[in-house]
Design a protein around this motif. Structure first.
Motif, PDB file in Angstrom:
ATOM      1  N   CYS A 163       0.861  -1.302  -0.041  1.00  0.00           N
ATOM      2  CA  CYS A 163      -0.027  -0.107  -0.028  1.00  0.00           C
ATOM      3  C   CYS A 163       0.862   0.999   0.132  1.00  0.00           C
ATOM      4  CB  CYS A 163      -1.136   0.028   1.164  1.00  0.00           C
ATOM      5  SG  CYS A 163       0.025  -0.003   2.729  1.00  0.00           S
ATOM      6  N   GLY A 164       2.238   1.181   0.327  1.00  0.00           N
ATOM      7  CA  GLY A 164       3.134   2.405   0.264  1.00  0.00           C
ATOM      8  C   GLY A 164       3.150   2.970   1.665  1.00  0.00           C
ATOM      9  N   VAL A 165       4.073   3.941   1.743  1.00  0.00           N
ATOM     10  CA  VAL A 165       4.515   4.465   3.051  1.00  0.00           C
ATOM     11  C   VAL A 165       3.536   5.686   3.371  1.00  0.00           C
ATOM     12  CG1 VAL A 165       6.168   5.812   4.332  1.00  0.00           C
ATOM     13  CG2 VAL A 165       6.937   3.817   3.069  1.00  0.00           C
ATOM     14  N   TRP A 166       2.816   6.276   2.036  1.00  0.00           N
ATOM     15  CA  TRP A 166       1.946   7.379   2.436  1.00  0.00           C
ATOM     16  C   TRP A 166       0.740   6.819   2.990  1.00  0.00           C
ATOM     17  CZ3 TRP A 166       2.657  12.460   2.014  1.00  0.00           C
ATOM     18  CH2 TRP A 166       1.553  13.236   1.993  1.00  0.00           C
ATOM     19  N   ASP A 167       0.153   5.692   2.592  1.00  0.00           N
ATOM     20  CA  ASP A 167      -1.028   5.024   3.370  1.00  0.00           C
ATOM     21  C   ASP A 167      -0.943   4.932   4.548  1.00  0.00           C
ATOM     22  OD1 ASP A 167      -3.801   3.847   2.619  1.00  0.00           O
ATOM     23  OD2 ASP A 167      -2.768   2.349   3.703  1.00  0.00           O
ATOM     24  N   LEU A 168       0.172   4.513   5.384  1.00  0.00           N
ATOM     25  CA  LEU A 168       0.638   4.420   6.640  1.00  0.00           C
ATOM     26  C   LEU A 168       0.534   5.830   7.208  1.00  0.00           C
ATOM     27  CD1 LEU A 168       3.533   1.631   6.566  1.00  0.00           C
ATOM     28  CD2 LEU A 168       0.830   1.636   7.086  1.00  0.00           C
ATOM     29  N   HIS A 169       1.293   6.918   6.447  1.00  0.00           N
ATOM     30  CA  HIS A 169       1.337   8.194   7.043  1.00  0.00           C
ATOM     31  C   HIS A 169       0.000   8.565   7.251  1.00  0.00           C
ATOM     32  CE1 HIS A 169       2.316  12.322   7.659  1.00  0.00           C
ATOM     33  NE2 HIS A 169       2.395  12.685   6.583  1.00  0.00           N
ATOM     34  N   GLU A 170      -1.039   8.501   6.427  1.00  0.00           N
ATOM     35  CA  GLU A 170      -2.323   8.876   6.315  1.00  0.00           C
ATOM     36  C   GLU A 170      -3.197   8.227   7.623  1.00  0.00           C
ATOM     37  OE1 GLU A 170      -4.242  10.514   2.208  1.00  0.00           O
ATOM     38  OE2 GLU A 170      -4.262   8.538   2.426  1.00  0.00           O
ATOM     39  N   ARG A 171      -2.889   6.930   7.711  1.00  0.00           N
ATOM     40  CA  ARG A 171      -3.902   6.338   8.742  1.00  0.00           C
ATOM     41  C   ARG A 171      -3.273   6.895  10.190  1.00  0.00           C
ATOM     42  NH1 ARG A 171      -3.213   0.230   7.170  1.00  0.00           N
ATOM     43  NH2 ARG A 171      -4.381  -0.265   9.304  1.00  0.00           N
ATOM     44  N   VAL A 172      -1.916   6.873  10.350  1.00  0.00           N
ATOM     45  CA  VAL A 172      -1.546   7.371  11.461  1.00  0.00           C
ATOM     46  C   VAL A 172      -2.151   8.894  11.893  1.00  0.00           C
ATOM     47  CG1 VAL A 172       0.600   8.268  12.817  1.00  0.00           C
ATOM     48  CG2 VAL A 172       0.530   6.206  11.541  1.00  0.00           C
ATOM     49  N   ALA A 173      -1.835   9.675  11.033  1.00  0.00           N
ATOM     50  CA  ALA A 173      -2.575  11.041  11.152  1.00  0.00           C
ATOM     51  C   ALA A 173      -4.081  11.141  11.410  1.00  0.00           C
ATOM     52  CB  ALA A 173      -2.366  11.806   9.449  1.00  0.00           C
ATOM     53  N   ASN A 174      -4.826  10.388  10.706  1.00  0.00           N
ATOM     54  CA  ASN A 174      -6.246  10.029  11.385  1.00  0.00           C
ATOM     55  C   ASN A 174      -6.692   9.401  12.329  1.00  0.00           C
ATOM     56  OD1 ASN A 174      -6.506   7.584  10.096  1.00  0.00           O
ATOM     57  ND2 ASN A 174      -7.011   8.185   8.160  1.00  0.00           N
TER      58      ASN A 174
END
Length: 478
Positions: free
Chosen positions: A162-173
């Motif tokens: 899913c890529g690192v950005w997807d993890l970044h978004e999930r942590v942010a939200n």
């Protein structure tokens, strides 16, 4: 052995003067060996004093000022970019002081610019509307960074599909917690703690065969620099490019890799840090699209061809068609649009202190096809020179939403990006009160620039259709 006698004040002053003379002579010697291209790089790399950015050519200047330079030529596009996709053109441009192309807005026309010193350089300012830029930036960070496309992070980390950005978004939200979901929120290293450090470091992409600068303080690179563990001497020699590069031959239209061009991937490093996604995403430097690129040997993995994004096929082909309309047959940069196929690309992710040192692109089998480049985020200084570093380059100011095309003789020119200019992010890419979902992208862009470049790898195949469906245009413009 008796202790040495202390120096007198006179002797100390003599030694200090001699040391100063030696330093001056060494500096003069280094300056004598620097090429004009290297001198321009150093000029814009300087932090103290700050360089004069007004020396760069700004294609967004009012025409009456820009065309005072006799080397600049302005040509109206015969077909509006907006006819290909609503992402192009001035239709959706918001009223943003200093960024609005009033001339194009008034008459509905769009223009390309040429420079007589650089045949094949074609510049289209204000190529994308603000909403289009936001759409493509989202794609560059969220969609194109997923597997099977590879990034520099894949060398060292077990990046999820899913890529690192997807993890970044999930942590942010808040759907992932750095404290309670560590196994899922943090990307693990590939290498074990006791394994040898290696990987795609800052030396992997040097172009030694053309390094005539005489200044080794900064190596040439085909991508933004980064602070990563450098390869060991043993590992570097294992992937060393031959001093005389062998072009990849074609056999029945299928390239094969010569034995003297190794395709060995560097080993991962056990010394890279384990970082939260918000920090790891800033370590991402490049993503390869379509035919995956092998940085150490500067050749493509012809057996690794990821699906190329349909919207980028449409957009790049539209640019080539628009360019063809102003560069007719017989010109040194003419390329038939029906022969252009988007087959490979690189998304470069720059942080403010990153740079791309002077280099020439030589990896494509088809070196006649245009290279199409889109810029988003902070502005930068782009240097375009000639076939050697002995040619003094022209500095160009690349701004968000602009389109640059390199074709014909320009494809063989040295070029680079020595400076990202701070505090140049357009207001429409900053946090938007009416679009809170944009905030996470705005935060990333506050210290970043994104470049998306698209290339054709193979010579054209006359028997294949290269047209794109209207449904792709419709879905892209929606």
């Amino acid at each position: 052995m008796p202790d040495p006698q202390p120096l007198s004040n006179r002797q100390r002053k003599i030694l200090e003067r001699q040391a100063e003379r030696n330093r001056e002579m060494a500096a003069a010697k280094r300056a004598d060996t620097r090429t004009p291209f290297r001198e321009a790089e150093l000029q814009f790399l300087s932090r103290q004093p700050q360089p004069d950015f007004s020396l760069a050519l700004d294609f967004r200047q009012p025409s009456e000022k820009l065309l005072q330079d006799p080397k600049i030529r302005k040509v109206q596009l015969k077909k509006r970019m907006g006819e290909f996709s609503e992402l192009f053109g001035v239709k959706d441009r918001e009223q943003d002081a200093g960024l609005e192309d009033k001339e194009a807005e008034e008459d509905g026309r769009e223009y390309a610019y040429f420079h007589s010193d650089h045949p094949g350089l074609i510049y289209i300012p204000f190529g994308f509307s603000p909403s289009a830029q936001r759409k493509l930036i989202r794609a560059c960070l969220k969609e194109y960074s997923r597997h099977p496309n590879k990034s520099n992070l894949d060398t060292h980390y077990n990046v999820p599909d899913c890529g690192v950005w997807d993890l970044h978004e999930r942590v942010a939200n808040g759907s992932l917690s750095l404290e309670n979901d560590k196994d899922e929120a943090f990307v693990p290293r590939k290498a074990k703690a006791d394994e040898q450090a290696n990987g795609y470091g800052s030396d992997d992409d040097d172009d030694d065969s053309d390094n005539g600068s005489g200044d080794q303080s900064t190596k040439n690179k085909d991508r933004p620099t980064e602070k990563e563990p450098r390869p060991t001497k043993k590992a570097k020699s294992a992937t060393k490019t031959p001093s005389v590069r062998t072009l990849v031959p074609e056999t029945d239209q299928t390239p094969t890799v010569p034995e003297d061009v190794p395709k060995t991937d560097p080993e991962p490093s056990s010394q890279v840090p384990i970082l939260p996604p918000s920090q790891l995403i800033k370590k991402m430097r490049w993503i390869t699209l379509g035919y995956q690129y092998h940085w150490p040997s500067k050749t493509y993995h012809f057996d690794q061809n990821a699906p190329f994004p349909k919207e980028l096929c449409v957009l790049s082909k539209a640019v080539v068609e628009a360019v063809e309309s102003v560069a007719g047959p017989g010109s040194p940069w003419h390329y038939p649009a029906e022969e252009f196929v988007a087959e490979a690309g690189v998304v470069n992710y720059y942080q403010l202190k990153d740079r791309l040192m002077g280099h020439v692109d030589r990896s494509e089998l088809n070196k006649d096809a245009p290279l199409v480049s889109f810029s988003f985020g902070h502005s930068c200084i782009y240097l375009l020179g000639g076939p050697t570093r002995e040619t003094a380059p022209t500095p160009v100011l690349l701004q968000s939403g602009d389109i640059l095309v390199m074709t014909g003789p320009c494809r063989a020119a040295f070029h680079g990006v020595p400076r990202i200019i701070e505090n140049t992010l357009p207001s429409y890419l900053q946090a938007q009160s009416d679009d809170p979902e944009w905030d996470i992208y705005a935060e990333y862009l506050s210290e970043a620039r994104i470049n998306l470049n698209i290339r054709q790898v193979y010579p054209p195949k006359k028997n294949e259709s290269t047209s794109s469906s209207s449904s792709t245009l419709a879905s892209l413009s929606s």
